[in-house]
Design a protein around this motif. Structure first.
Motif, short mmCIF file in Angstrom:
data_model
loop_
_atom_site.label_atom_id
_atom_site.label_comp_id
_atom_site.label_asym_id
_atom_site.label_seq_id
_atom_site.Cartn_x
_atom_site.Cartn_y
_atom_site.Cartn_z
N ASP A 310 -11.76 2.55 -26.77
CA ASP A 310 -10.63 1.68 -27.12
C ASP A 310 -10.97 0.80 -28.32
O ASP A 310 -12.13 0.53 -28.61
CB ASP A 310 -10.26 0.77 -25.93
CG ASP A 310 -11.43 -0.10 -25.49
OD1 ASP A 310 -12.58 0.40 -25.51
OD2 ASP A 310 -11.22 -1.26 -25.12
N GLU A 311 -9.93 0.35 -28.98
CA GLU A 311 -10.00 -0.72 -29.97
C GLU A 311 -11.20 -0.58 -30.92
O GLU A 311 -12.04 -1.47 -30.99
CB GLU A 311 -10.03 -2.07 -29.24
CG GLU A 311 -8.78 -2.30 -28.42
CD GLU A 311 -8.79 -3.61 -27.66
OE1 GLU A 311 -7.72 -4.22 -27.51
OE2 GLU A 311 -9.87 -4.04 -27.18
N TRP A 360 -10.32 5.39 -22.55
CA TRP A 360 -9.04 4.68 -22.76
C TRP A 360 -8.14 5.52 -23.64
O TRP A 360 -8.61 6.43 -24.34
CB TRP A 360 -9.32 3.32 -23.39
CG TRP A 360 -10.20 2.43 -22.56
CD1 TRP A 360 -11.48 2.06 -22.84
CD2 TRP A 360 -9.88 1.80 -21.30
NE1 TRP A 360 -11.97 1.24 -21.85
CE2 TRP A 360 -11.01 1.06 -20.90
CE3 TRP A 360 -8.74 1.79 -20.49
CZ2 TRP A 360 -11.04 0.32 -19.72
CZ3 TRP A 360 -8.78 1.05 -19.32
CH2 TRP A 360 -9.92 0.32 -18.94
N TRP A 377 -3.52 2.66 -20.83
CA TRP A 377 -3.49 1.19 -20.70
C TRP A 377 -2.48 0.54 -21.61
O TRP A 377 -1.89 -0.48 -21.29
CB TRP A 377 -4.88 0.59 -20.92
CG TRP A 377 -5.39 0.56 -22.33
CD1 TRP A 377 -6.00 1.58 -23.00
CD2 TRP A 377 -5.34 -0.54 -23.25
NE1 TRP A 377 -6.33 1.19 -24.27
CE2 TRP A 377 -5.95 -0.11 -24.46
CE3 TRP A 377 -4.85 -1.84 -23.18
CZ2 TRP A 377 -6.07 -0.93 -25.58
CZ3 TRP A 377 -4.99 -2.67 -24.30
CH2 TRP A 377 -5.58 -2.21 -25.48
N TYR A 402 -2.88 -5.61 -15.61
CA TYR A 402 -3.89 -6.45 -16.25
C TYR A 402 -4.00 -7.81 -15.55
O TYR A 402 -3.21 -8.72 -15.78
CB TYR A 402 -3.58 -6.59 -17.75
CG TYR A 402 -4.27 -5.50 -18.55
CD1 TYR A 402 -4.26 -4.18 -18.10
CD2 TYR A 402 -4.99 -5.79 -19.71
CE1 TYR A 402 -4.93 -3.18 -18.79
CE2 TYR A 402 -5.66 -4.79 -20.41
CZ TYR A 402 -5.62 -3.49 -19.94
OH TYR A 402 -6.28 -2.50 -20.61
N TRP A 452 -10.31 -8.12 -16.98
CA TRP A 452 -11.06 -8.49 -18.19
C TRP A 452 -11.45 -9.96 -18.06
O TRP A 452 -10.61 -10.80 -17.73
CB TRP A 452 -10.19 -8.26 -19.44
CG TRP A 452 -9.79 -6.82 -19.59
CD1 TRP A 452 -8.57 -6.28 -19.32
CD2 TRP A 452 -10.62 -5.75 -20.03
NE1 TRP A 452 -8.60 -4.92 -19.58
CE2 TRP A 452 -9.83 -4.57 -20.01
CE3 TRP A 452 -11.95 -5.65 -20.45
CZ2 TRP A 452 -10.32 -3.31 -20.38
CZ3 TRP A 452 -12.45 -4.40 -20.82
CH2 TRP A 452 -11.64 -3.25 -20.79
#
Ligand code: ACM
Length: 525
Positions: A310-311, A360, A377, A402, A452
């Motif tokens: 992810d990211e 992800w 997600w 989340y 998270w």
């Protein structure tokens, strides 16, 4: 409150006679060979709360009987629980089914059954007469815990595992590496934890410019710790799926071994957010991570191994001669293709070792690795696309999953995250999107919630953010489709008495207690 506030709600339940089975100091338990683990667990848990020895018995003398019968037609992880005045019988399809039946049996007792020492004063340890047939809707009932941002000490993680088991969840997805911390000992690369597991200070809140607490934070699990955690979870029928997040979210690793990165030396991250520093794509970096995974696979027997994905900002790769050369040589087209190539490398690596890659939903960009399972997600679109392409998916869209999002609009919520995710939102989740109803629904392995921990700097804060929303999620993942929140809420009240007895510091339904508030910028506990 309903008579039997079971959470998650079982598939079928009927109450038979008005009387039930009274547990006493003379009550005995008999278990088939495959149910012995659950027998020991039940004896420990109920023994502590009741003070009764719950000694082993046999078919003649035992009032509580646990057995496994794969031919009983109960389905994977399913069970039947029959209680009358003469005894309680749990039949599981498999060992997991027996365990879930025993969890339900415990819920049928007063909430004092969740205490660690016998209550003062009389408690009626009566199991009501019931006939329950139950099985999970989904095989993947997960919770992701980010121990990278804030380390959760082992003791608290074991307690967390017990709380997942109480809710009949069966996957603990452990997010072990982050920009802000590396949390698993790797013997070949000791600096990953000597350096990567510690940071000088942490950002608090979301203020700009950032505010820091000036307080060091860190910690990691040794390999012995991991073996213990995995075995403890397995005894509760929970699989621990480890995540090593690559090629983004890797600043802690780069701080420990600068040659993994694209630039100069870095500190372990102190600020939250998506960070530009990512792994480089040299052969040496690939080899480094293969070596990391070699040790990881020894520690985690899970079929699924999470590689993050992810990211991953592409800024550094756009400016990197090595990355650009790799794109040209491999004919990858662009940086998305490069990320896909990176992930495919580990898909092949894991497949050769009999494991399966999960990542992800960004792993869809630039082409999905052939054996990959996708965690959806950013919405449900990634999951829908992957399922339609024949890949397995786990649904955890931000809009319902989340648990770092705030629980109400009250300014008293102790979290600087603006997005609202109420208990009711979590309860309303439907893991199988309509788009897959006609075809592809079988690709949805299940669902999970994600925790998270940027703004959860203690186990107490984790309790507050996770519960009781995780109790609502347990019904999404376990109970048959079709839920009614008006029916759920009174049952939840009964369930909260169990969490009270356990000492879980959940968010009360009508808002945070004064000591749980931390308005504005999150500070220290
Ligand atoms: C994620 O929330 N970055 C998977």
């Amino acid at each position: 409150m309903p008579d039997h506030p079971l959470v998650p709600r079982p598939a079928e339940m009927s109450t038979a006679a008005p009387d039930g089975l009274v547990l006493t100091a003379a009550t005995r338990i008999d278990a088939h060979h495959e149910a012995r683990g659950t027998e020991a667990w039940l004896r420990t848990e109920l023994g502590a709360a009741t003070g009764f020895p719950l000694a082993p018995g046999d078919g003649q003398t035992a009032q509580i009987r646990l057995s496994v019968d794969p031919a009983a037609g109960l389905g994977a992880e399913g069970y039947r629980l029959i209680v009358d005045a003469a005894g309680a019988l749990v039949v599981g399809h498999d060992a997991a089914g027996v365990f879930y039946g025993a969890q339900t049996l415990r819920q049928l007792l007063p909430a004092a059954a969740y205490r660690r020492a016998p209550a003062v004063g009389p408690v009626s340890w009566t199991l009501p007469s019931v006939h329950i047939t139950d099985r999970p809707r989904f095989g993947w009932r997960g919770c992701m815990l980010d121990v990278g941002r804030h380390f959760l000490p082992k003791y608290d993680l074991l307690r967390f595992i017990d709380l997942l088991a109480l809710h009949k969840l069966n996957v603990l997805h452990l997010h072990l590496t982050e920009d802000q911390g590396w949390r698993v000992e790797i013997k070949r690369y000791p600096r990953l934890t000597e350096v990567g597991a510690w940071r000088h200070e942490s950002q608090v809140g979301a203020a700009r410019p950032p505010v820091f607490d000036g307080r060091p934070h860190g910690g990691f699990y040794t390999q012995d710790d991991i073996r213990e955690i995995v075995a403890y979870a397995a005894a509760r029928h929970i699989t621990v799926v480890p995540e090593i997040d690559i090629p983004g979210h890797s600043q802690a690793a780069i701080a420990a071994y600068p040659e993994l990165g694209e630039g100069g030396p870095l500190d372990v991250g102190r600020e939250w957010g998506v960070i530009e520093n990512v792994l480089n794509v040299t052969d040496a970096t690939l080899e480094f991570y293969r070596n990391v995974f070699d040790e990881l696979l020894e520690l985690f027997p899970s079929t699924y191994i999470h590689v993050g994905g992810d990211e991953c900002p592409k800024t550094q790769w756009r400016a990197s001669a090595t990355a650009q050369a790799r794109i040209r040589e491999e004919g990858l087209g662009d940086e998305d293709g490069l990320q896909s190539w990176f992930i495919r490398h580990f898909d092949a690596y894991l497949a050769e070792r009999g494991r399966r890659l999960v990542g992800w939903d960004e792993i869809l960009e630039g082409g999905l690795a052939s054996g990959a399972t996708v965690m959806s997600w950013r919405g449900t679109e990634g999951g829908i696309a992957a399922a339609k392409a024949g890949h397995d998916v786990v649904m955890c869209p931000t809009a319902t999953s989340y648990l770092d999002y705030r629980q109400s609009t009250s300014p008293d919520e102790p979290i600087p995250v603006g997005t609202l995710l109420t208990l009711e939102d979590v309860y309303a989740a439907e893991p199988v999107p309509e788009e897959l109803a006609a075809a592809g629904a079988e690709r949805v392995l299940g669902a999970q919630v994600n925790v998270w921990t940027e703004h959860m700097d203690s186990p107490r804060r984790v309790d507050y953010m996770v519960f009781p929303r995780l109790s609502a999620f347990a019904e999404v993942a376990w109970s048959p489709a079709g839920r009614d929140v008006a029916e759920f809420l009174p049952r939840l009240e009964g369930h909260l008495a169990r969490l009270d007895a356990l000492g879980v510091e959940y968010r009360p339904l009508d808002g945070p207690l004064p000591w749980q508030r931390r308005p504005g910028v999150a500070g220290r506990d």
